[in-house]
Design a protein around this motif. Structure first.
Motif, PDB file in Angstrom:
ATOM      1  N   UNK A 298      30.972  30.339  63.273  1.00 43.88           N
ATOM      2  CA  UNK A 298      31.790  31.555  63.181  1.00 43.88           C
ATOM      3  C   UNK A 298      33.240  31.161  62.920  1.00 43.88           C
ATOM      4  N   UNK A 299      33.972  32.036  62.238  1.00 40.46           N
ATOM      5  CA  UNK A 299      35.412  31.829  62.096  1.00 40.46           C
ATOM      6  C   UNK A 299      36.112  33.179  61.999  1.00 40.46           C
ATOM      7  N   UNK A 300      37.345  33.175  62.481  1.00 41.18           N
ATOM      8  CA  UNK A 300      38.214  34.342  62.441  1.00 41.18           C
ATOM      9  C   UNK A 300      39.531  33.910  61.831  1.00 41.18           C
TER      10      UNK A 300
ATOM     11  N   UNK B 192      33.445  43.214  44.493  1.00 47.25           N
ATOM     12  CA  UNK B 192      34.417  42.139  44.732  1.00 47.25           C
ATOM     13  C   UNK B 192      33.850  40.814  44.229  1.00 47.25           C
ATOM     14  N   UNK B 193      34.716  40.022  43.614  1.00 47.44           N
ATOM     15  CA  UNK B 193      34.407  38.636  43.265  1.00 47.44           C
ATOM     16  C   UNK B 193      35.510  37.757  43.851  1.00 47.44           C
ATOM     17  N   UNK B 194      35.129  36.692  44.543  1.00 45.12           N
ATOM     18  CA  UNK B 194      36.099  35.869  45.276  1.00 45.12           C
ATOM     19  C   UNK B 194      35.908  34.399  44.950  1.00 45.12           C
ATOM     20  N   UNK B 195      37.023  33.687  44.787  1.00 49.31           N
ATOM     21  CA  UNK B 195      37.070  32.226  44.675  1.00 49.31           C
ATOM     22  C   UNK B 195      38.071  31.712  45.697  1.00 49.31           C
ATOM     23  N   UNK B 196      37.769  30.590  46.310  1.00 43.93           N
ATOM     24  CA  UNK B 196      38.722  30.050  47.284  1.00 43.93           C
ATOM     25  C   UNK B 196      38.256  28.735  47.856  1.00 43.93           C
ATOM     26  N   UNK B 197      38.896  28.348  48.934  1.00 44.00           N
ATOM     27  CA  UNK B 197      38.550  27.095  49.591  1.00 44.00           C
ATOM     28  C   UNK B 197      39.143  27.031  50.980  1.00 44.00           C
ATOM     29  N   UNK B 198      38.480  26.229  51.838  1.00 42.64           N
ATOM     30  CA  UNK B 198      38.974  25.948  53.186  1.00 42.64           C
ATOM     31  C   UNK B 198      39.334  24.475  53.287  1.00 42.64           C
ATOM     32  N   UNK B 199      40.410  24.196  53.989  1.00 47.90           N
ATOM     33  CA  UNK B 199      40.810  22.802  54.218  1.00 47.90           C
ATOM     34  C   UNK B 199      41.042  22.612  55.699  1.00 47.90           C
ATOM     35  N   UNK B 200      40.308  21.697  56.299  1.00 48.16           N
ATOM     36  CA  UNK B 200      40.437  21.455  57.734  1.00 48.16           C
ATOM     37  C   UNK B 200      41.780  20.802  58.048  1.00 48.16           C
ATOM     38  N   UNK B 201      42.514  21.365  59.019  1.00 47.47           N
ATOM     39  CA  UNK B 201      43.814  20.828  59.412  1.00 47.47           C
ATOM     40  C   UNK B 201      43.715  19.992  60.675  1.00 47.47           C
ATOM     41  N   UNK B 202      43.397  20.609  61.815  1.00 46.68           N
ATOM     42  CA  UNK B 202      43.314  19.897  63.082  1.00 46.68           C
ATOM     43  C   UNK B 202      42.678  20.811  64.107  1.00 46.68           C
TER      44      UNK B 202
ATOM     45  N   UNK C  17      40.717  23.250  65.940  1.00 41.66           N
ATOM     46  CA  UNK C  17      39.814  24.279  65.413  1.00 41.66           C
ATOM     47  C   UNK C  17      40.456  25.102  64.299  1.00 41.66           C
ATOM     48  N   UNK C  18      41.465  24.561  63.652  1.00 40.07           N
ATOM     49  CA  UNK C  18      42.247  25.327  62.672  1.00 40.07           C
ATOM     50  C   UNK C  18      41.987  24.806  61.262  1.00 40.07           C
ATOM     51  N   UNK C  19      41.786  25.736  60.330  1.00 34.90           N
ATOM     52  CA  UNK C  19      41.612  25.394  58.915  1.00 34.90           C
ATOM     53  C   UNK C  19      42.501  26.308  58.076  1.00 34.90           C
ATOM     54  N   UNK C  20      42.953  25.777  56.948  1.00 33.83           N
ATOM     55  CA  UNK C  20      43.725  26.550  55.980  1.00 33.83           C
ATOM     56  C   UNK C  20      42.763  27.187  54.986  1.00 33.83           C
ATOM     57  N   UNK C  21      42.975  28.483  54.699  1.00 40.16           N
ATOM     58  CA  UNK C  21      42.127  29.189  53.728  1.00 40.16           C
ATOM     59  C   UNK C  21      42.991  29.777  52.636  1.00 40.16           C
TER      60      UNK C  21
ATOM     61  N   UNK D  90      45.547  35.383  48.595  1.00 42.28           N
ATOM     62  CA  UNK D  90      46.098  35.243  49.947  1.00 42.28           C
ATOM     63  C   UNK D  90      45.989  33.800  50.403  1.00 42.28           C
ATOM     64  N   UNK D  91      46.819  33.463  51.377  1.00 47.06           N
ATOM     65  CA  UNK D  91      46.771  32.179  52.049  1.00 47.06           C
ATOM     66  C   UNK D  91      46.865  32.469  53.553  1.00 47.06           C
ATOM     67  N   UNK D  92      46.071  31.772  54.337  1.00 46.07           N
ATOM     68  CA  UNK D  92      46.080  32.054  55.764  1.00 46.07           C
ATOM     69  C   UNK D  92      45.429  30.952  56.573  1.00 46.07           C
ATOM     70  N   UNK D  93      45.303  31.201  57.858  1.00 43.06           N
ATOM     71  CA  UNK D  93      44.728  30.247  58.801  1.00 43.06           C
ATOM     72  C   UNK D  93      43.506  30.874  59.449  1.00 43.06           C
ATOM     73  N   UNK D  94      42.509  30.044  59.733  1.00 42.50           N
ATOM     74  CA  UNK D  94      41.319  30.526  60.406  1.00 42.50           C
ATOM     75  C   UNK D  94      40.976  29.613  61.579  1.00 42.50           C
ATOM     76  N   UNK D  95      40.366  30.200  62.599  1.00 43.65           N
ATOM     77  CA  UNK D  95      39.856  29.468  63.757  1.00 43.65           C
ATOM     78  C   UNK D  95      38.340  29.476  63.668  1.00 43.65           C
ATOM     79  N   UNK D  96      37.726  28.316  63.908  1.00 41.92           N
ATOM     80  CA  UNK D  96      36.274  28.238  63.813  1.00 41.92           C
ATOM     81  C   UNK D  96      35.657  27.936  65.167  1.00 41.92           C
ATOM     82  N   UNK D  97      34.421  28.354  65.327  1.00 47.49           N
ATOM     83  CA  UNK D  97      33.693  28.209  66.604  1.00 47.49           C
ATOM     84  C   UNK D  97      32.283  27.714  66.317  1.00 47.49           C
TER      85      UNK D  97
END
Length: 287
Positions: free
Chosen positions: A151-153, A242-252, A254-258, A280-287
């Motif tokens: 899960x991620x928020x 909707x059509x979406x392209x993107x990526x997640x990059x793990x930072x440290x 439980x935080x990732x950049x989206x 958009x650019x943002x941060x996500x928390x994963x569980x």
């Protein structure tokens, strides 16, 4: 008369000696040649125990092997504790086997075949290989938690000269490469506000990497509200694709950049639709 007495005595003696002779023959095969010759019985001395060899892979006393690696660098520094502040008291040599007994952050407690036990840094452990000859590498536990996420928020933001775009999302990763992405967004224009809700299926072909690109398609609903100062003020709502392209990059931790780019097709009627896009650019928390 004397002859008959002697013959009877001889037969009686023979009846006694014959069973004794048979018993002796039965016992003779169980005796060693040395014993039958009257010599003392000598047993073979046990073979001396072989001394420990440095390049033998050590094991637990129970015989159950632990994780073990072989040194391929010039040496492996072993410290008395898990930190650079502890002194080096032993150096395992090239081709020597060591058993990994414990991990504490980036330090590993190892034991050599000679019985020396100490702590080795993660950096130095890269100078070892596994039993299969593969370079030793253990994933960062926090990175592994990101790779195993379910899960991620998160929250993201985007803006142009005329609009601002704020997005929140919640994701459920139900397989290694597929996830459900729920989005809510608010678009603030100079003369209007648009609220968006959407659900998309995202595909992540390289979800086991620190950087994980994704693409997806989905459906949603929008609500268009003009500002109060607009002359022909008329609200509108409808469905959209909707059509979406993107990526997640793990930072440290439980935080990732989206980072993502989405293109929307908003249906204003059965025959008409309007396209708009947002990044958009943002941060996500994963569980």
């Amino acid at each position: 008369m004397h002859l008959s007495h002697r013959l009877a005595a001889g037969l009686a003696g023979l009846s006694v000696l014959l069973p004794l002779s048979l018993r002796a023959q039965e016992q003779a095969p169980n005796q060693s040649p040395a014993s039958s010759a009257g010599l003392p019985d000598v047993q073979a001395a046990p073979a001396p125990a072989s001394p420990p060899v440095a390049n033998m892979a050590p094991s637990e006393p129970s015989g159950k092997l632990l994780a073990r690696v072989r040194v391929i660098g010039p040496y492996l520094d072993m410290r008395s504790g898990p930190g650079r502040g502890y002194p080096i008291f032993y150096a395992a040599e090239r081709e020597e086997w060591v058993v990994i007994e414990l991990r504490h952050t980036d330090w590993f407690k190892v034991r050599t075949s000679r019985g020396q036990a100490g702590w080795v840094s993660r950096e130095q452990m890269r100078q070892t290989v596994t039993e299969d000859g593969v370079p030793f590498e253990l994933a960062d536990p926090t990175l592994q938690a990101f790779l195993d996420r379910r899960f991620d928020l998160g929250v993201g933001y985007g803006a142009t000269a005329k609009t601002s775009f704020t997005r929140v999302w919640a994701g459920w990763r139900f397989s290694d490469t597929m996830s459900l992405d729920l989005n809510g967004a608010d678009v603030q224009g100079q003369s209007y506000t648009i609220a968006l809700w959407s659900a998309s299926l995202l595909s992540e072909p390289w979800s086991d990497k620190r950087f994980s690109p994704f693409m997806g398609v989905g459906v949603g609903h929008y609500n268009y509200v003009p500002n109060k100062n607009v002359v022909n003020r008329k609200e509108a709502d409808g469905n959209m694709g909707i059509f979406t392209l993107g990526g997640r990059y793990y930072l440290a931790s439980r935080v990732a950049l989206r980072i993502d780019y989405s293109r929307y097709a908003a249906f204003t009627s059965d025959k008409n639709y309007r396209n708009f896009q947002a990044g958009t650019i943002g941060l996500s928390l994963h569980f």
